[in-house]
Structure formats: C-alpha cells, structure tokens
Design a protein around this motif. Structure first.
Motif, PDB file in Angstrom:
ATOM      1  N   ALA A 300       0.832  -1.211   0.000  1.00  0.00           N
ATOM      2  CA  ALA A 300       0.000   0.000   0.000  1.00  0.00           C
ATOM      3  C   ALA A 300       0.863   1.257   0.000  1.00  0.00           C
ATOM      4  O   ALA A 300       0.586   2.222  -0.730  1.00  0.00           O
ATOM      5  N   ARG A 301       1.922   1.249   0.797  1.00  0.00           N
ATOM      6  CA  ARG A 301       2.816   2.416   0.846  1.00  0.00           C
ATOM      7  C   ARG A 301       3.507   2.615  -0.503  1.00  0.00           C
ATOM      8  O   ARG A 301       3.675   3.753  -0.959  1.00  0.00           O
ATOM      9  N   TYR A 302       3.889   1.507  -1.119  1.00  0.00           N
ATOM     10  CA  TYR A 302       4.562   1.603  -2.416  1.00  0.00           C
ATOM     11  C   TYR A 302       3.659   2.292  -3.441  1.00  0.00           C
ATOM     12  O   TYR A 302       4.095   3.210  -4.145  1.00  0.00           O
ATOM     13  N   ILE A 303       2.404   1.877  -3.526  1.00  0.00           N
ATOM     14  CA  ILE A 303       1.497   2.454  -4.516  1.00  0.00           C
ATOM     15  C   ILE A 303       1.212   3.912  -4.196  1.00  0.00           C
ATOM     16  O   ILE A 303       1.187   4.768  -5.093  1.00  0.00           O
ATOM     17  N   THR A 304       1.009   4.218  -2.931  1.00  0.00           N
ATOM     18  CA  THR A 304       0.725   5.605  -2.546  1.00  0.00           C
ATOM     19  C   THR A 304       1.890   6.514  -2.908  1.00  0.00           C
ATOM     20  O   THR A 304       1.699   7.606  -3.473  1.00  0.00           O
ATOM     21  N   GLU A 305       3.096   6.082  -2.604  1.00  0.00           N
ATOM     22  CA  GLU A 305       4.279   6.890  -2.923  1.00  0.00           C
ATOM     23  C   GLU A 305       4.502   6.980  -4.426  1.00  0.00           C
ATOM     24  O   GLU A 305       4.902   8.033  -4.946  1.00  0.00           O
ATOM     25  N   TYR A 306       4.225   5.895  -5.127  1.00  0.00           N
ATOM     26  CA  TYR A 306       4.403   5.892  -6.585  1.00  0.00           C
ATOM     27  C   TYR A 306       3.445   6.893  -7.231  1.00  0.00           C
ATOM     28  O   TYR A 306       3.844   7.674  -8.111  1.00  0.00           O
ATOM     29  N   CYS A 307       2.187   6.874  -6.793  1.00  0.00           N
ATOM     30  CA  CYS A 307       1.217   7.815  -7.362  1.00  0.00           C
ATOM     31  C   CYS A 307       1.590   9.255  -7.036  1.00  0.00           C
ATOM     32  O   CYS A 307       1.486  10.149  -7.887  1.00  0.00           O
ATOM     33  N   ARG A 308       2.012   9.480  -5.813  1.00  0.00           N
ATOM     34  CA  ARG A 308       2.385  10.838  -5.413  1.00  0.00           C
ATOM     35  C   ARG A 308       3.539  11.360  -6.262  1.00  0.00           C
ATOM     36  O   ARG A 308       3.569  12.543  -6.635  1.00  0.00           O
ATOM     37  N   LYS A 309       4.470  10.483  -6.614  1.00  0.00           N
ATOM     38  CA  LYS A 309       5.667  10.904  -7.340  1.00  0.00           C
ATOM     39  C   LYS A 309       5.485  10.916  -8.850  1.00  0.00           C
ATOM     40  O   LYS A 309       5.956  11.834  -9.546  1.00  0.00           O
ATOM     41  N   TYR A 310       4.767   9.897  -9.375  1.00  0.00           N
ATOM     42  CA  TYR A 310       4.734   9.725 -10.828  1.00  0.00           C
ATOM     43  C   TYR A 310       3.345   9.867 -11.461  1.00  0.00           C
ATOM     44  O   TYR A 310       3.247  10.128 -12.663  1.00  0.00           O
ATOM     45  N   ILE A 311       2.275   9.647 -10.678  1.00  0.00           N
ATOM     46  CA  ILE A 311       0.921   9.704 -11.253  1.00  0.00           C
ATOM     47  C   ILE A 311       0.034  10.570 -10.349  1.00  0.00           C
ATOM     48  O   ILE A 311      -0.872  10.063  -9.660  1.00  0.00           O
ATOM     49  N   PRO A 312       0.252  11.869 -10.318  1.00  0.00           N
ATOM     50  CA  PRO A 312      -0.521  12.722  -9.404  1.00  0.00           C
ATOM     51  C   PRO A 312      -2.008  12.807  -9.744  1.00  0.00           C
ATOM     52  O   PRO A 312      -2.789  13.343  -8.946  1.00  0.00           O
ATOM     53  N   TYR A 313      -2.394  12.261 -10.897  1.00  0.00           N
ATOM     54  CA  TYR A 313      -3.816  12.246 -11.259  1.00  0.00           C
ATOM     55  C   TYR A 313      -4.597  11.179 -10.488  1.00  0.00           C
ATOM     56  O   TYR A 313      -5.826  11.154 -10.534  1.00  0.00           O
ATOM     57  N   ILE A 314      -3.886  10.304  -9.781  1.00  0.00           N
ATOM     58  CA  ILE A 314      -4.521   9.242  -9.009  1.00  0.00           C
ATOM     59  C   ILE A 314      -4.144   9.393  -7.536  1.00  0.00           C
ATOM     60  O   ILE A 314      -2.956   9.474  -7.202  1.00  0.00           O
ATOM     61  N   ASP A 315      -5.137   9.444  -6.667  1.00  0.00           N
ATOM     62  CA  ASP A 315      -4.916   9.613  -5.233  1.00  0.00           C
ATOM     63  C   ASP A 315      -5.467   8.402  -4.466  1.00  0.00           C
ATOM     64  O   ASP A 315      -6.687   8.284  -4.282  1.00  0.00           O
ATOM     65  N   PRO A 316      -4.611   7.500  -4.000  1.00  0.00           N
ATOM     66  CA  PRO A 316      -5.100   6.383  -3.199  1.00  0.00           C
ATOM     67  C   PRO A 316      -5.583   6.864  -1.828  1.00  0.00           C
ATOM     68  O   PRO A 316      -4.942   7.693  -1.186  1.00  0.00           O
ATOM     69  N   ALA A 317      -6.722   6.343  -1.388  1.00  0.00           N
ATOM     70  CA  ALA A 317      -7.192   6.645  -0.036  1.00  0.00           C
ATOM     71  C   ALA A 317      -6.279   5.960   0.973  1.00  0.00           C
ATOM     72  O   ALA A 317      -5.723   4.895   0.688  1.00  0.00           O
ATOM     73  N   PRO A 318      -6.103   6.539   2.152  1.00  0.00           N
ATOM     74  CA  PRO A 318      -5.297   5.870   3.180  1.00  0.00           C
ATOM     75  C   PRO A 318      -5.868   4.488   3.479  1.00  0.00           C
ATOM     76  O   PRO A 318      -7.067   4.344   3.707  1.00  0.00           O
ATOM     77  N   LEU A 319      -5.012   3.475   3.456  1.00  0.00           N
ATOM     78  CA  LEU A 319      -5.480   2.113   3.690  1.00  0.00           C
ATOM     79  C   LEU A 319      -5.328   1.760   5.163  1.00  0.00           C
ATOM     80  O   LEU A 319      -4.212   1.571   5.652  1.00  0.00           O
ATOM     81  N   GLU A 320      -6.451   1.671   5.867  1.00  0.00           N
ATOM     82  CA  GLU A 320      -6.456   1.279   7.266  1.00  0.00           C
ATOM     83  C   GLU A 320      -6.712  -0.223   7.416  1.00  0.00           C
ATOM     84  O   GLU A 320      -6.274  -0.828   8.398  1.00  0.00           O
ATOM     85  N   ALA A 321      -7.419  -0.798   6.459  1.00  0.00           N
ATOM     86  CA  ALA A 321      -7.770  -2.221   6.546  1.00  0.00           C
ATOM     87  C   ALA A 321      -8.163  -2.728   5.165  1.00  0.00           C
ATOM     88  O   ALA A 321      -8.454  -1.947   4.256  1.00  0.00           O
ATOM     89  N   THR A 322      -8.215  -4.040   5.026  1.00  0.00           N
ATOM     90  CA  THR A 322      -8.455  -4.804   3.797  1.00  0.00           C
ATOM     91  C   THR A 322      -7.187  -4.783   2.942  1.00  0.00           C
ATOM     92  O   THR A 322      -6.198  -4.107   3.269  1.00  0.00           O
ATOM     93  N   TYR A 323      -7.189  -5.510   1.837  1.00  0.00           N
ATOM     94  CA  TYR A 323      -6.095  -5.418   0.866  1.00  0.00           C
ATOM     95  C   TYR A 323      -6.623  -4.818  -0.438  1.00  0.00           C
ATOM     96  O   TYR A 323      -6.129  -5.105  -1.523  1.00  0.00           O
TER      97      TYR A 323
END
Length: 391
Positions: A300-323
C-alpha cells in the motif's frame, strides 16, 4: 518462521475466477488481474498440511463440526480482537454473501427498508432488492480522501422506519477501520431507532499496523443484542473456495430466526475440508498473518508513494484495513465507463470500477494489492505510461 510472499504460484488453468475469466470479464485475456478479492499468495502451509492429513482417510462422508472447530473461532476472536463469544452464538453459513441474503430473509419482510452506506461492497444491493426489500442510502462523506459515516443523515433515514442496516466493518471498498467512537455512535442511533445491525466483518483480521478492528457487538451488551456479525477465514487465509463462514448472534430470538432460514434451506452441513481448513487457520495462523500484514502494508505504501511521485492524477485513499486500495481517479476527468476502458485497454490492468459500489463511487477504482511486489511494479509502470500517453 518466515514466509515468502514474493514467491507466488501461477494461477492460470486452475478455474480461477480472477485469472481464467479475464477475457469474459475484461475482453482481454492478458490484463493484470487486480479485481476479485482473493490473494495471489499461497494458502498457508499449516492449512495445506491439515488438508493432506485428512485425505489420508479415503472416506469423505457426512461430517459435523467438532468442539475444536468452535474453540478455534472463539480463541481467535478473543486473542486478535478482544471479543468474547460463546459456542452457541456461532451459526454456520457457506459464505458471507449467502449470509447477507439469509439475514434479509430472517429479519425483514417484503417491502421493508434496509439502510446501506455507499459506496459499499456491491453484493449488498441484490441481497436486499432481490428479496423485495427497499434500500435507503446513508452515503459516506468524503473530504480529501478521508471517508466517514454521516450520522445526521443516518438519523434522518430512521424516519422511514428501516428494520436493519448493513455495514461493512472494516469497510470495503474505502479501506476504513471504523473506530470505537464511530461504532459507538452508530450503535446509539440504532438502539434509539430500533434498527438491527448486520455487520460484515470478513476483513476484520486484515487491519494495517497502527489501526485496530472493533467488532460492533463488542461495544456493549446492548450492542451485541441488536447485532448480527459475519466473519470468515476466507479473506485472511485465502480460503474462499472452501465456502466456510460464521454468523455470530448472541440474541437467542434473532439466532432462532436465522437458524430457521438456514435449516429450511438445508445449507448447514458445510464441507469436510472447509471445516478442517478453518480450524487449522485459526489455530495456527497468528504469525503468518502478522507477516502478511507487513507485506500488504508495504504494498500500500509503495502504490501511494508511486502515485504521489509519478501519477498525481490518481490519489489512493489511506489504507487502514483490507487489501483493497480505493483509488481516486477524478482528476482524470473520465466517466466510470471511460475509466474502466482506459485501465483495461490503455494500461492492461483489470480493476473494479467505482460506480459498481453505488452512489459516491463514481470516479474511483478498486485495486486488489494482495499480490507480489513484482506484479505491483509492473502494473504501476503500465498505468503510469498509459496516463502519460494521454496527458
């Protein structure tokens, strides 16, 4: 003991819905499948060992669930979630989705209203409407990626005298692990308005570090008295194909109503292997699950950081639970259909389109991150290239 979650077997050719139905679902047999909510990781070795041991006895006749089966569930819920349940409270269901339907039949009548909190797991909808009941939407609110229950709206919904509310706890698809404060407020309203709570807690074990799952029924004796809780080892240990779940009901009157439905439908037998796998998982699974959660949290951290750095058009919601990662794609300016086609045709990645989860899901996509890091890297690079190609 360490488990290697990077080493995943090939799933093609195993009648896997996730892999072998890609062409029927997406029109393309080679999309990276990140949709159906099962994991690409191997079912834990201690489960497979227990199943192999049972297969040494070559008679697979009628069987029953032993005391050790029930004890494994009771001990797991107490150790992992601090919830004390009794054997008599535990009812069998072949799955959580069937249980949702059984509860609709058991606790409501045709024409009755049931509250949902969309966007929410899409099988909730037919579990209500296919039985002639009506849905009241108590939409979640969203502010900069943070999703919350709307309690003022919930109180307004009570004017229509709903019999029940179905909630997802933790929430699929937005990834919230509802807090004790939030669930206490929900219970207070439902007690005041005499609304039963049907809590789908199938993802209860899949809570990220720093968060905690609170069973609704554990809030108070009064909460337990109006709550029907659905749990299963299927998401936690990748056992969905063994069709074994539990519906926990402390209120004897409600429990009797549920049992009448399941007995009339003759679905209480279950299967030998589901029983064995469930007991083995709950009896031996703590260390394995702890390692799994670290891996999922890292994904989850990998995808969030990847979007923030390379795909700012996509914002993952903070993942508290589930996969299941809830991706906000509204900056891309596409309809749900356009998003679905973009990710499939341009990026070659198959996900769940947000509007299928009901009001509030438009402009979002649900991504299953229970896969190897290698798969995630490939998917994110393909998505990045596809987004760049249209910008």
């Amino acid at each position: 003991m360490g488990w290697n979650f990077d080493d995943v077997p090939q799933r093609e050719g195993t009648n896997s819905i996730k892999y072998d139905l890609r062409k029927e679902t997406f029109g393309a047999p080679d999309v990276i499948p990140m949709w159906v909510a099962d994991m690409d990781f191997r079912t834990p070795d201690f489960v497979i060992t227990a199943l192999r041991h049972r297969l040494r006895h070559e008679i697979l006749g009628y069987s029953f669930r032993s005391q050790s089966y029930f004890s494994s569930i009771i001990n797991w819920l107490e150790k992992r979630h601090g919830w004390q349940v009794e054997k008599d409270w535990i009812c069998f269901s072949p799955g959580i989705v069937p249980a949702l339907n059984f509860c609709t039949l058991a606790f409501t009548n045709p024409g009755d209203c049931i509250i949902l909190q969309p966007p929410v797991y899409h099988p909730f909808y037919p579990a209500i409407e296919s039985h002639g009941r009506k849905i009241i939407h108590n939409r979640l609110t969203e502010n900069e990626g943070n999703w919350e229950m709307d309690f003022e709206s919930l109180k307004s919904c009570a004017v229509r005298k709903p019999e029940m509310i179905m909630i997802s706890n933790p929430h699929n698809p937005v990834g919230r692990a509802w807090t004790r404060k939030e669930l206490t407020r929900l219970v207070e309203i439902c007690l005041e308005k005499r609304i039963l709570i049907l809590s789908d807690e199938i993802h209860c074990d899949l809570v990220m570090p720093g968060y905690k799952h609170i069973p609704v029924a554990s809030i108070s004796p009064e909460a337990s008295d109006i709550t029907i809780t659905c749990v299963a080892p299927s998401k936690t240990f990748n056992l969905a194909g063994l069709s074994t779940s539990s519906v926990i009901i402390s209120n004897p009157q409600l429990r009797k109503k549920f049992q009448i439905v399941t007995e009339n439908l003759h679905i209480g037998g279950g299967n030998i292997f589901g029983t064995i796998a469930s007991e083995a998982a709950y009896s031996n699974g703590s260390e394995w699950l702890d390692e799994l959660l670290l891996y999922l949290n890292s994904n989850a951290r990998y995808i969030t950081e990847y979007c923030r750095k390379y795909i700012p058009y996509i914002d993952p919601a903070p993942l508290e639970a589930t996969y299941l990662l809830w991706l906000d794609c509204r900056k891309m300016g596409m309809t749900g259909k356009e998003l679905h086609e973009f990710f499939v045709l341009n990026a070659g990645v198959g996900m769940n389109e947000g509007s299928t989860f009901g009001p509030g899901g438009e402009g979002f996509m649900r991504m299953n991150i229970a896969c190897s890091r290698k798969t995630l890297v490939k998917a994110m690079e393909k998505i990045e290239a596809a987004v760049n190609s249209i910008r």
